[in-house]
Design an enzyme around this catalytic site. Structure first.
Site, short mmCIF file in Angstrom:
data_model
loop_
_atom_site.label_atom_id
_atom_site.label_comp_id
_atom_site.label_asym_id
_atom_site.label_seq_id
_atom_site.Cartn_x
_atom_site.Cartn_y
_atom_site.Cartn_z
CG ASP A 1 -17.74 -27.01 12.20
OD1 ASP A 1 -16.75 -26.25 12.16
OD2 ASP A 1 -17.74 -28.15 11.71
CE1 TYR B 1 -16.12 -33.03 6.11
CE2 TYR B 1 -16.35 -33.93 8.31
CZ TYR B 1 -15.76 -33.95 7.07
OH TYR B 1 -14.81 -34.90 6.78
#
Ligand code: PLP
Length: 392
Positions: free
Chosen positions: A183, A111
């Site tokens: 994540d 991200y």
């Protein structure tokens, strides 16, 4: 509730605490910044942690605690800590391990803000990151240095859906005596439970599937009790990225249907990906549920289903991507993901416009790449919407 219960039971019941005073079944929103003590001795004992109690929401709050217990149960972790956003959770959890002179080995496909934090903010604190330019565990191993203190990755990754071998990366970290951190936002614990595969710490943007309805920002960190305790005392209290009790309540509510929402998201996404894969205006589709995806077999091994994030390359490059965006009627042109509503973004003209072209291309973010977060609408309507948007 114990972690022995099945996922659906934990999703509904774990962490929920009916109000003892009124009998209200739903966990109350303790919308209070501070908590009163019965005496000076009690206040001193709570501050000194000789007695469990609440004193100030940045130090702990019963609604947040309920959420932390539910998420810890769903991820199969010892403890969890809530933060104000996914990025607060990610930056704080990394800072919990890293000091001046330390080094991080990270995946290339992350991200954007997590990439920026590792790439630009850690050097300001005297630490550095090597981004591994492949999905091979051997390349992660080659990037390790004596000063490496953490392996950080994301799978499936944003926005190109790369799949990394969770168990192998966790093993590599353990063999060097260092933690691994993942994540797990794209999969959620309903599809993938990295702690059971040996990972040390899981982080989440709770803003996405955990909340599930696009109405609350939040972040979660799940890991060993001692680490979570230190994170709460040494990082969260001083950096201050605390979640609001109202958001904790919204995310608690969302989590009660996680096990029902995720299979519905995934079956819609599979149908959408198969439709896009045979469309003449689409160059290629990134979705781990397609057998031709390079990570398909691995995803099958480590995930219960393939998630509901898809990206695809439209013919016509940058203009082609923008055209699809402009023509959709049901998909919302909106950032974020994990909402009940289907969302669409064109990274080259929005989230990644500031990233130099060559750098973008190196991680597969081509001009015509479009990312979908497939929602819970009727899949026939979603396919019809994309079909009319791609008719050029
Ligand atoms: N991790 C992933 C995979 C994300 O997609 C996002 C946001 O889109 C984040 C972390 C950051 O979360 P937040 O926006 O809640 O700070």
């Amino acid at each position: 509730m114990t972690n022995e219960h099945r996922f659906a039971t934990l999703a509904v019941h774990a962490g929920e605490a009916p109000c003892a005073a009124t009998g209200a079944l739903d966990t109350p929103i303790y919308q209070s910044t501070t908590f009163v003590s019965a005496s000076s001795d009690e206040m001193a004992a709570v501050y000194g942690e000789q007695k469990f109690g609440y004193m100030y929401t940045r130090y702990g709050n019963p609604t947040l605690r309920g959420l932390e217990q539910k998420v810890a149960a769903l991820e199969g972790g010892e403890a969890a800590l809530a933060f104000s956003s996914g990025m607060a959770a990610i930056s704080s959890s990394i800072l919990g391990y890293i000091q001046v002179g330390d080094h991080v080995v990270a995946a290339r496909s992350l991200y954007g803000a997590a990439y920026n934090f590792l790439n630009k903010k850690l050097p300001r604190l005297g630490a550095s990151t090597t981004f591994v330019q492949s999905t091979l565990v051997e390349d992660f191993e080659k990037a390790l240095r004596p000063t490496t203190r953490l392996i950080y990755f994301e799978t499936p990754s944003n926005p190109v859906l790369e799949i990394l071998d969770i168990a192998a990366l966790a093993r590599l970290a353990r063999s060097r005596g260092i933690p691994s951190m993942i994540d797990n936002t794209f999969a959620s614990p309903a599809l993938q439970q990295p702690l059971a595969l040996g990972v040390t710490v899981v982080v989440h943007s709770a803003t996405k599937y955990l909340c599930g309805h696009g109405d609350a920002m939040g972040g979660m960190v799940i890991g060993p009790k001692e680490y979570i305790h230190e994170l709460s005392h040494e990082i969260l209290r001083d950096f201050g990225g605390v979640m609001s009790p109202f958001n904790a309540w919204l995310i608690l509510r969302g989590l009660r249907t996680l096990h029902v929402r995720m299979p519905a998201h995934c079956s819609n996404a599979q149908r959408v990906a198969e439709f896009l894969d045979q469309h003449h205006a689409v160059e290629h589709v990134n979705y781990p549920g397609l057998p031709k995806h390079p990570g398909h077999e691995l995803a099958k091994k480590q995930m219960k289903a393939f998630g509901a994030m898809i990206s695809f390359e439209v013919k016509g490059g940058y203009e082609g991507g923008k055209k699809v965006m402009d023509r959709v009627k049901i998909f919302a042109r909106a950032a974020s993901l994990g909402d009940t509503r289907s969302l669409i973004v064109h990274p080259a003209s929005t989230s990644h416009r500031a990233v130099p072209y060559e750098q973008r291309l190196a991680v597969g973010i081509t001009d015509g790449l479009v990312r979908l977060s497939v929602g819970l609408e009727a899949v026939e309507d979603l396919i019809a919407d994309l079909d009319q948007a791609l008719a050029f």
